[in-house]
Design an enzyme around this catalytic site. Structure first.
Site, PDB file in Angstrom:
ATOM      1  N   SER A  48      93.723  -1.669 -96.670  1.00 29.41           N
ATOM      2  CA  SER A  48      94.511  -2.882 -96.927  1.00 29.41           C
ATOM      3  C   SER A  48      95.432  -3.165 -95.750  1.00 29.41           C
ATOM      4  O   SER A  48      96.034  -4.245 -95.668  1.00 29.41           O
ATOM      5  CB  SER A  48      95.339  -2.728 -98.217  1.00 29.41           C
ATOM      6  N   ASP A  86      91.811   6.178 -95.805  1.00 34.84           N
ATOM      7  CA  ASP A  86      90.734   5.331 -96.331  1.00 34.84           C
ATOM      8  C   ASP A  86      89.599   5.215 -95.313  1.00 34.84           C
ATOM      9  O   ASP A  86      89.844   4.935 -94.136  1.00 34.84           O
ATOM     10  CB  ASP A  86      91.322   3.925 -96.578  1.00 34.84           C
ATOM     11  N   LYS A 116      89.324   8.749 -98.760  1.00 37.24           N
ATOM     12  CA  LYS A 116      88.953   7.942 -99.933  1.00 37.24           C
ATOM     13  C   LYS A 116      87.827   7.002 -99.530  1.00 37.24           C
ATOM     14  O   LYS A 116      87.819   6.502 -98.396  1.00 37.24           O
ATOM     15  CB  LYS A 116      90.166   7.118-100.419  1.00 37.24           C
ATOM     16  N   GLU A 118      84.845   3.922-101.273  1.00 37.69           N
ATOM     17  CA  GLU A 118      84.525   3.052-102.408  1.00 37.69           C
ATOM     18  C   GLU A 118      83.053   3.164-102.781  1.00 37.69           C
ATOM     19  O   GLU A 118      82.195   3.103-101.897  1.00 37.69           O
ATOM     20  CB  GLU A 118      84.835   1.588-102.039  1.00 37.69           C
ATOM     21  N   GLU A 185      90.359   0.327-109.918  1.00 38.76           N
ATOM     22  CA  GLU A 185      91.133  -0.880-109.579  1.00 38.76           C
ATOM     23  C   GLU A 185      90.708  -2.079-110.420  1.00 38.76           C
ATOM     24  O   GLU A 185      89.505  -2.356-110.554  1.00 38.76           O
ATOM     25  CB  GLU A 185      90.941  -1.187-108.079  1.00 38.76           C
TER      26      GLU A 185
HETATM   27  O1  KIV Z   1      93.436  -0.050 -99.255  1.00 42.62           O
HETATM   28  C1  KIV Z   1      94.135   0.011-100.268  1.00 42.62           C
HETATM   29  O2  KIV Z   1      95.341  -0.301-100.278  1.00 42.62           O
HETATM   30  C2  KIV Z   1      93.500   0.473-101.505  1.00 42.62           C
HETATM   31  C3  KIV Z   1      94.304   0.402-102.745  1.00 42.62           C
HETATM   32  C4  KIV Z   1      94.186  -0.964-103.315  1.00 42.62           C
HETATM   33  C5  KIV Z   1      93.942   1.457-103.724  1.00 42.62           C
HETATM   34  O3  KIV Z   1      92.376   0.867-101.491  1.00 42.62           O
END
Ligand code: KIV
Length: 277
Positions: A48, A86, A116, A118, A185
């Site tokens: 994000s 991420d 993390k 997806e 989410e």
């Molecule tokens: O990138 C991010 O901020 C996210 C959150 C919405 C969990 O993946």
């Protein structure tokens, strides 16, 4: 008192003991150090950052280099907080080998605590390979922003009996693959509650109602800093953007009326300056 950094096994203990915790974003040293000073237990350096820090329209344009560049200062700024990095779009979907190589690079170059990514049932074999390679994996299902276009935009997921069942299958597959926790989410509260009861690993909910193990929010949203849009699930616990604009305007006003800098903010040593002109 200094906060004690959570470990991966604490995620399991918190779940078993029904102990709630919180998970927020940071993308730079200063924000990381602020979160570290707070009671919040987990930081996500989320993709994000594309929107919040870089002004992009979606998360898709962020690269491995961008992520690594932002995770490093967060790790420096928050030594007492568990940090997730991420994996960006396109860095783990080609093959398990690609996912292992990029995740290993992220962990080795940044020293963050887990990665993390997806995806649901389809990604489970890749996650299983990553876990076998020693990579701590946090899953992310429901609204997955990297593929939100295919999901029909930013909308609630799991709102029909079929899609709720699919979400539970996704979550179960990610858990079986060895992920130690999972972000869920934008799903109806009842579905998130069911998932939380069905899984042994903690459910980290964002826009998933109250009955999850951990609440997740983007820090810039919850502090009222990000101005472009506010999702329904965001509660602003502070109005930092307004405080910042007010502070900037006060600086501007005092500069123009001459009250800043006063002697308090100036070097007032007397100097006998030779006449040069
Ligand atoms: O990138 C991010 O901020 C996210 C959150 C919405 C969990 O993946």
């Amino acid at each position: 008192m200094t906060k004690k950094k959570m470990t991966i096994s604490d995620f399991q203990t918190y779940k078993e003991e029904g102990r709630k915790f919180t998970y927020v974003t940071a993308y730079d040293y200063t924000m990381a150090s602020i979160v570290d000073e707070s009671e919040c237990e987990v930081i996500l350096v989320g993709d994000s950052l594309a929107m919040v820090m870089l002004g992009y329209k979606s998360t898709v344009g962020v690269t491995m280099e961008d992520m690594i560049h932002h995770i490093k200062p967060v790790v420096k700024g928050a030594p007492n907080t568990f940090i997730a990095g991420d994996m960006p779009f396109g860095s783990y979907n080609v093959s398990a080998e690609q996912a292992i190589a990029n995740a290993s690079r992220m962990l080795m170059e940044t020293n963050c605590d887990c990665i993390k990514l997806e995806g649901g049932v389809d990604l489970a074999p890749t996650i299983a390979r990553m876990v076998k390679a020693g990579i701590p994996v946090m899953g992310h299902i429901g609204l997955t922003p990297q593929t939100s276009t295919s999901l029909g935009g930013f909308r609630v997921q799991g709102g029909t009996p079929e899609s709720a069942r699919k979400l539970i299958e996704d979550a179960k597959a990610i858990e079986a693959a060895g992920a130690f926790s999972i972000v869920v989410e934008c799903v109806p509260s009842v579905v998130a509650k069911e998932l939380t009861q069905a899984l042994r690993i903690p459910v980290l909910g964002i826009g998933a109602g109250p009955d999850v193990d951990c609440q997740v929010l983007v820090t810039q949203d919850l502090l009222g800093m990000y101005g472009d849009f506010k999702p329904k699930f965001v509660k602003q616990f502070a109005q930092i953007r307004k405080a910042m604009v007010d502070g900037l305007n006060l600086f501007h006003e005092e500069t123009l009326n001459g009250s800043f800098p006063s002697p308090e903010y100036s070097f007032n040593k007397a100097v006998d300056i030779p006449k040069l002109y």
